[in-house]
Every structure is written in structure tokens, then in C-alpha cells.
Design a protein around this motif. Sequence first.
Motif, PDB file in Angstrom:
ATOM      1  N   THR A  39     -44.806  -4.667  57.644  1.00  0.00           N
ATOM      2  CA  THR A  39     -46.037  -4.095  57.087  1.00  0.00           C
ATOM      3  C   THR A  39     -47.021  -3.770  58.209  1.00  0.00           C
ATOM      4  OG1 THR A  39     -46.942  -6.318  56.784  1.00  0.00           O
ATOM      5  CG2 THR A  39     -45.792  -5.359  54.918  1.00  0.00           C
ATOM      6  N   HIS A  40     -48.070  -3.040  57.860  1.00  0.00           N
ATOM      7  CA  HIS A  40     -49.075  -2.693  58.861  1.00  0.00           C
ATOM      8  C   HIS A  40     -49.936  -3.930  59.162  1.00  0.00           C
ATOM      9  CE1 HIS A  40     -52.499  -0.814  60.825  1.00  0.00           C
ATOM     10  NE2 HIS A  40     -51.721   0.230  61.026  1.00  0.00           N
ATOM     11  N   PRO A  41     -50.167  -4.200  60.453  1.00  0.00           N
ATOM     12  CA  PRO A  41     -50.921  -5.410  60.811  1.00  0.00           C
ATOM     13  C   PRO A  41     -52.279  -5.496  60.107  1.00  0.00           C
ATOM     14  CG  PRO A  41     -50.058  -4.353  62.786  1.00  0.00           C
ATOM     15  CD  PRO A  41     -49.739  -3.446  61.639  1.00  0.00           C
ATOM     16  N   ALA A  42     -52.922  -4.355  59.910  1.00  0.00           N
ATOM     17  CA  ALA A  42     -54.251  -4.372  59.293  1.00  0.00           C
ATOM     18  C   ALA A  42     -54.180  -4.908  57.864  1.00  0.00           C
ATOM     19  CB  ALA A  42     -54.850  -2.969  59.291  1.00  0.00           C
ATOM     20  N   GLU A  43     -53.083  -4.627  57.187  1.00  0.00           N
ATOM     21  CA  GLU A  43     -52.923  -5.132  55.821  1.00  0.00           C
ATOM     22  C   GLU A  43     -52.348  -6.543  55.837  1.00  0.00           C
ATOM     23  OE1 GLU A  43     -52.579  -1.070  53.226  1.00  0.00           O
ATOM     24  OE2 GLU A  43     -50.733  -1.768  54.136  1.00  0.00           O
ATOM     25  N   TYR A  44     -51.407  -6.766  56.738  1.00  0.00           N
ATOM     26  CA  TYR A  44     -50.745  -8.075  56.829  1.00  0.00           C
ATOM     27  C   TYR A  44     -51.762  -9.172  57.129  1.00  0.00           C
ATOM     28  CZ  TYR A  44     -47.518 -11.681  58.516  1.00  0.00           C
ATOM     29  OH  TYR A  44     -46.823 -12.855  58.712  1.00  0.00           O
ATOM     30  N   LYS A  45     -52.688  -8.866  58.031  1.00  0.00           N
ATOM     31  CA  LYS A  45     -53.693  -9.868  58.416  1.00  0.00           C
ATOM     32  C   LYS A  45     -54.575 -10.266  57.235  1.00  0.00           C
ATOM     33  CE  LYS A  45     -53.969  -8.643  63.286  1.00  0.00           C
ATOM     34  NZ  LYS A  45     -54.555  -7.651  64.183  1.00  0.00           N
ATOM     35  N   VAL A  78     -51.890  -9.127  52.592  1.00  0.00           N
ATOM     36  CA  VAL A  78     -51.289  -8.200  51.626  1.00  0.00           C
ATOM     37  C   VAL A  78     -49.836  -7.921  52.041  1.00  0.00           C
ATOM     38  CG1 VAL A  78     -51.683  -6.147  50.248  1.00  0.00           C
ATOM     39  CG2 VAL A  78     -53.570  -7.152  51.529  1.00  0.00           C
ATOM     40  N   THR A  79     -48.959  -8.809  51.645  1.00  0.00           N
ATOM     41  CA  THR A  79     -47.538  -8.634  51.938  1.00  0.00           C
ATOM     42  C   THR A  79     -46.899  -7.808  50.817  1.00  0.00           C
ATOM     43  OG1 THR A  79     -47.086 -10.691  50.802  1.00  0.00           O
ATOM     44  CG2 THR A  79     -47.437 -10.826  53.182  1.00  0.00           C
ATOM     45  N   LEU A  80     -45.597  -7.600  50.903  1.00  0.00           N
ATOM     46  CA  LEU A  80     -44.932  -6.751  49.905  1.00  0.00           C
ATOM     47  C   LEU A  80     -45.095  -7.270  48.469  1.00  0.00           C
ATOM     48  CD1 LEU A  80     -41.681  -5.687  51.804  1.00  0.00           C
ATOM     49  CD2 LEU A  80     -43.884  -4.530  51.672  1.00  0.00           C
ATOM     50  N   PRO A  81     -44.912  -8.573  48.221  1.00  0.00           N
ATOM     51  CA  PRO A  81     -45.118  -9.048  46.840  1.00  0.00           C
ATOM     52  C   PRO A  81     -46.548  -8.794  46.351  1.00  0.00           C
ATOM     53  CG  PRO A  81     -43.902 -10.680  48.109  1.00  0.00           C
ATOM     54  CD  PRO A  81     -44.376  -9.642  49.089  1.00  0.00           C
ATOM     55  N   SER A  82     -47.526  -8.898  47.265  1.00  0.00           N
ATOM     56  CA  SER A  82     -48.913  -8.620  46.861  1.00  0.00           C
ATOM     57  C   SER A  82     -49.066  -7.171  46.426  1.00  0.00           C
ATOM     58  CB  SER A  82     -49.872  -8.888  48.027  1.00  0.00           C
ATOM     59  OG  SER A  82     -49.534 -10.058  48.715  1.00  0.00           O
ATOM     60  N   PHE A  83     -48.507  -6.253  47.203  1.00  0.00           N
ATOM     61  CA  PHE A  83     -48.567  -4.836  46.822  1.00  0.00           C
ATOM     62  C   PHE A  83     -47.938  -4.638  45.439  1.00  0.00           C
ATOM     63  CE2 PHE A  83     -48.653  -3.809  51.509  1.00  0.00           C
ATOM     64  CZ  PHE A  83     -49.921  -3.296  51.491  1.00  0.00           C
ATOM     65  N   ALA A  84     -46.820  -5.329  45.217  1.00  0.00           N
ATOM     66  CA  ALA A  84     -46.118  -5.179  43.933  1.00  0.00           C
ATOM     67  C   ALA A  84     -46.999  -5.676  42.792  1.00  0.00           C
ATOM     68  CB  ALA A  84     -44.795  -5.942  43.976  1.00  0.00           C
ATOM     69  N   GLY A  85     -47.652  -6.820  42.997  1.00  0.00           N
ATOM     70  CA  GLY A  85     -48.524  -7.365  41.952  1.00  0.00           C
ATOM     71  C   GLY A  85     -49.682  -6.428  41.657  1.00  0.00           C
ATOM     72  N   LEU A  86     -50.340  -5.956  42.716  1.00  0.00           N
ATOM     73  CA  LEU A  86     -51.482  -5.042  42.548  1.00  0.00           C
ATOM     74  C   LEU A  86     -51.056  -3.770  41.820  1.00  0.00           C
ATOM     75  CD1 LEU A  86     -52.973  -5.435  46.150  1.00  0.00           C
ATOM     76  CD2 LEU A  86     -54.135  -6.104  44.032  1.00  0.00           C
ATOM     77  N   THR A  87     -49.899  -3.230  42.232  1.00  0.00           N
ATOM     78  CA  THR A  87     -49.420  -1.984  41.636  1.00  0.00           C
ATOM     79  C   THR A  87     -49.027  -2.190  40.173  1.00  0.00           C
ATOM     80  OG1 THR A  87     -48.599  -1.340  43.818  1.00  0.00           O
ATOM     81  CG2 THR A  87     -47.775  -0.087  41.939  1.00  0.00           C
ATOM     82  N   ALA A  88     -48.401  -3.328  39.899  1.00  0.00           N
ATOM     83  CA  ALA A  88     -47.988  -3.618  38.524  1.00  0.00           C
ATOM     84  C   ALA A  88     -49.208  -3.729  37.609  1.00  0.00           C
ATOM     85  CB  ALA A  88     -47.166  -4.906  38.479  1.00  0.00           C
TER      86      ALA A  88
END
Lengths: 385, 385
Positions: free
Chosen positions: A130-136, A139-149
Amino acid sequence: MERVAIIGSSMTQFGQRDAWVLDLLSEAGLECLEDAGVDASDVEHLYVSNMASGEFEGQTGVMNALAQDIDAVPAYTQRVDQTSSSGGAGIYAAWQSVASGASDMTMLVGGEKMTHKTTGEATDVIASLTHPAEYKHGVTLPSFAGLTARHYLERFDAPRESLAKVAVKNHKNGVDNPKAQFRKEVDLETVLESPIVADPLRLYDFCPITDGSAALMLCPESVAEEYTDEYVVISGIDGATDTHVVHEREDPTVMRGVVESGEGAYEMSGRDPDDIDVAELHDMFTILEFLQMEGLGFAEQGEAWKLVEEGYTERDTGELPINTSGGLKSKGHPLGASGVAQAVEIYEQLMGEAGPRQVDADVGLTCNVGGFGNCVITTIMEAAQ
Amino acid sequence: MERVAIIGSSMTQFGQRDAWVLDLLSEAGLECLEDAGVDASDVEHLYVSNMASGEFEGQTGVMNALAQDIDAVPAYTQRVDQTSSSGGAGIYAAWQSVASGASDMTMLVGGEKMTHKTTGEATDVIASLTHPAEYKHGVTLPSFAGLTARHYLERFDAPRESLAKVAVKNHKNGVDNPKAQFRKEVDLETVLESPIVADPLRLYDFCPITDGSAALMLCPESVAEEYTDEYVVISGIDGATDTHVVHEREDPTVMRGVVESGEGAYEMSGRDPDDIDVAELHDMFTILEFLQMEGLGFAEQGEAWKLVEEGYTERDTGELPINTSGGLKSKGHPLGASGVAQAVEIYEQLMGEAGPRQVDADVGLTCNVGGFGNCVITTIMEAAQ
């Protein structure tokens, strides 16, 4: 230009394996050679789809080790990495090696060994894509999935149950896949009451961490005919990126990489969504199955959940069976192997070799998603017998 | 089939850089776009040659990040890993992407960021490419080089000074390369009295640890002609493996990957060793320059050292200038960038843009060695203006 054929495939047992990635790659590679009836000395190019053997095992150069292990030296080797879509990228690389005339016999072996790490260690490796700005900001992949869902369910007035039904369907399909990591049905209640991971998504909305390998043998159609009367051709293939910084995307429910790679693959094959008889989509998270169905034109935006509710994607009764293999959800997701294993399932379906999972299909599609749609590869395959 | 052209190139300053690999890749990528006169939105495929950003920086997915950074989304991306020959493998991948018709404009960017690690940490990452059975006995790449050098010198009755002369020549060439890590001449005495690393090889027989990036723009010849009147074509390219377990090779002075990839590249281009006007060889260790000269047919087995002694490979006076860029020895060796940077030097030589390093050349060759010859890629390039 001559079409590229697939003349053999293999897949190891997916799950928790007492073996290193090289062992898994060798197991799938040798089985694929046997399945295709090809001698190792006839393999000209050997591609290995693998995201992170260095990070997971401290071992790199596995493509060179594999060439020796299966007796394919001096075949040219290369490791293909496109994070979680490394398998799909491997199909594209193998296709290019044949279509360019560089190789008349190319084997692709995808594999990953992950379960010796703790879940935390394994997800740390995955999160490094992931992009460091988001990772820091966590916001990892599961977080993106939760937000998108959450966004999807609210915006399109979809019931939470529709996501759970993706998991229920794919687990049901996986029961009939002897290579799948989980071969057990789950009911709606189990999914909906499993522990929360990234609200509203729960444990059963996520694929597991898996060891495994899968392989394909590719060659020009004229060479395929020397080996077999029945084979499969890749009629369309394309890959495309979306922004690496996920929050910069215009619409969180549209995965541009899915849309663009799908359009490219449809155009190349002369096919459209209605022509697809069976598809393997990248259900790393249940919400992704909706987004890919919509991005690939199987459903209008915001309406994939209705098709799932209607049973449109069921294996035995639906019009477009999706993830007959069990998907990443039930089969498991050994990163570099997953895209290859998707194509193995479609190959078996088109060859009529899918046993209890068999559906009626002449044209199939795979969609392999890297990161959270950061790069996507779509492949269309057709029976050529 | 239409030939594949190179219409632009770039190379960052090599050395110790205060930048992460993504910064270096972006710097080279943007400069290559400008050099080629290509808009980022016209790039269809974007390949990144990189061995180990995950191990060196804990950052993967750099190819996707690069696509966004240089504004090339939705271009297809893939990371190419072939250990220390990742750059050469990237050229082969980029060539295939164009030759297969998959892309009409492909950018290849190779890069590695290493110097923030201690030498021990960096060599541990590199050593992970060797076979565990050999690694566990301490036989890392420098050890192989030392053993091979001792064998070569004794078997072919070559003086120790001949190896040192490779370092002296390449350092001398590097003085005229503003992008090189080391721009200082060294004399024979300095090399011969430098600290022993792997007897008989000493510190100045080895390339340094380096940060850097380099890039190339490839497209079909018909597209090239829309951009420029002067360009370079890849007339031959091939790659091949040798045994991954080095001690199983029949003759330690013959690198099968060099021989096989060279034969493939010569055959494809219709050229032979006598046609080559300039070459960049993979002088990670001085002894490797001898082995490649012999494997590629520039010298008989056991006789490359004589050509070096005679000045045959000198830049301004020799018949076949080798490593006019300064080679890995002086220019530095950022793993994924090195094979690309070799081609950048040949491109500049064939375009007449090599400044004080310019030699008279219409046909050039690069040889990029992965591991200790575990996989090798040879490329032949020709001026097309």
C-alpha cells in the motif's frame, strides 16, 4: 497472429503446507509438465509468479532454483510480481512470451508460502504494497474493504446479507474442490455473526492466508495441435492500473483497473459480458466480487448484489456461475498462485474436467486484483476443441 | 515481424543517494519520458526491474506507485525480478510486450536503493539468491568469484595482473561518466594491494553497493518513426539459465547462461561476435569480464586475459571497447538498474551521444548476469538512423 493455447495445468493442495515455496512450485511444475505431456527440456521460458519469497522465507532467486529442480535448465526464467495479482500478471507475461515468438513452450508456475508466519507478520508483508501515506494511517487492505463495503451498502441500499451470500456461495462451491483450503459449507448466520474485522465486514468476508502453487503450460496453437486435440485458447487479455493512493479515486465503488482491463480483454477477444459462461473473480473480500461484477459489465453499477440475491451467480442453477472453484474465499489465497489457480479452474471447466463442479461453458473469464485494485488483469479463455 | 525500437533513455546519478527507490524510479522515468518526447498518458506498459525493494525498504508495489507518480495510470505495470539481472530481464519483458503487439509504447525503469543498509545487511539480501545448500557453507557470490578466479589463473596460466587490469580499465572509463559512482582512476598497484576479499580477489576486483535508476522507452519501429529519425533497434535478445547449484557445473570457467543467451541473441540478429563494435559486460567481479568475453565468443576459452593485456578492450585504442560506461565496477551496481543502465550506455554510443566516452559503433551488445550466472540475458542493439 497465431493464438496462444493452454495445453496443461496443475494445482497443489492449498492450505497449510509443510513445505517451502520452492517445494510447492516444483510440485505444481512437475505435475503440469505431466498433465501437458511436455518434457522439461522442451520448456523454453519459465515464469514464476510470486510476490514475496524474500520477505516470507528470506529466499530469492526461486525461479532459477525451480529451473534446476524440474530439470528445465537452460530455459529462460523470470519472477513476475504484481502483488496479489502476480498470478494474472504471470499469465500476461507467459502470453507475451509466446505471442512475441520468443518461446514456443512457456510454463507459468505461481506460488506463495505464508502460513509459517503469524497472521500479523503475513499481513505486514501484504500491507507493504500500500501507499505509505495511507499505511501510516492504518488504512490497510481490509480497512479499504470495510470502508468500501459500508459505502456500497448505504449508497445502493443493499442488505448486509447480500455480501454474506457471496461467502456462503463460494464456500458451498469449495466443498467440491479437493484442492481447496476450506471444504465446508457456512450458513448465513455463521457469516453474519463471525467476529468483526473491518466494520461492516466480518471474518467470513475475508479470504484466509494460504500456502499453495498452481501452473499452466502455454504455447502457440500450431504447437498445441502436436500435443493434443483438445485445448483452450486465451482469446483476450489485458491489464490496467488505478491510482496507487486509494483515497484519490473519484468513485470508491468503481475499480478503474477492472473496467479498463475488462474492456481491453473484451475488445481483443471480440466478446462481450453476455458471452461469458463462467468466471473466477478475485473475492479476497466479499465486496470485491460485487465491484468486479459491475466493472466487468455483468451488472449495472450498484446492482451486482441483486444478481447474487437472485441466485444468478450460483454454480448449478445460475446463469453466470462465479467462483465455481470456491474462490479465494474457500480455496485460499497464496498470493502468487491465486491468479494462476483462477485460470486453472476456467481451463478445467472449458475442458470438461471440473468433475462435480462442472458447468456448461465455452467461454470463461478470470479477474485477478492486485492490492485494492491498484493493478488488475482480466483474461478471457475459450475452448478450442 | 516488426522490429522493436528504443527511442529514449535516462539514468540517474548512481552512488549514495538520499532517496527511496520510488524517488529514483520516478526521477529516471520522468527523464526518460522527456528524452523520448513521449507523454506519460501514451505509455501502455510500464515495467519495473527491481530485485528487492521489499527486503531493502519494506516497500512493495513500487511499480503501481510509479505509475501514479509519473501520471501513467491506467498503464499496465509489472515488476520484473531476475536477481542481479533484473534489468536485462526487464529489457526482455519490455521487448516481448512490444513484439507481441500487447503495447505500442512500453517504458522500462530499473532501480534499486541499497546504501542505507550496512554492507553486511545488503550482502545478506543478495546472498538470499544463492542455493541454501551452498549458502549454509558460506559460499556466497564473492566466494564463487574467488574460487573461479583462482582456478582460471592457474589453469590458463594467466597473471594476477590481468584481472587487475579490468578494474584499471573500467575505472579509467568511468572518469568520463558523470553518472558513475566512482570517477577516479586507480593504478595497478592500488588494485593489487587492496584488502583481500576472496583470495585471490581483492576489494578493487568487486563492484560497490549502489543506489540508482535507469530507464528505456521501447515501441514498434513504425511508431518510433513518428517520434524521431534516429533510434536504435533491438536486433537480438535471449536469456538462459545455468544450474542454480553452482558447484554442479561441469566447467567452472564456462557460464552456460552466457553461452546460450549469446547464441540465441546472435542467431536472432544474424550477427556474430566479429560484428560487435562495443559491449557492456557484467563486471560485478573482474573475473566475470573474462568469462563473458569467452562465453560470448570474443575470445577463445582461457584467452580473454590476453586480449585485456593487449589492450583489445580499451575504449580509445582497442578493437572492441568493453564497459565504456565504467562498468559495474566504476559506475556502480544498483541491482535492478544495472542491466538497464548497460543498455542506456549502448543506446548512447549507437546514437552518438556518449560525449567523451564516444566510440565508433553501429552494433552493440549487453550481457547482464543474474547470481553467479544462474540466469543471463544478452541483448544486441543496432543503430537504425
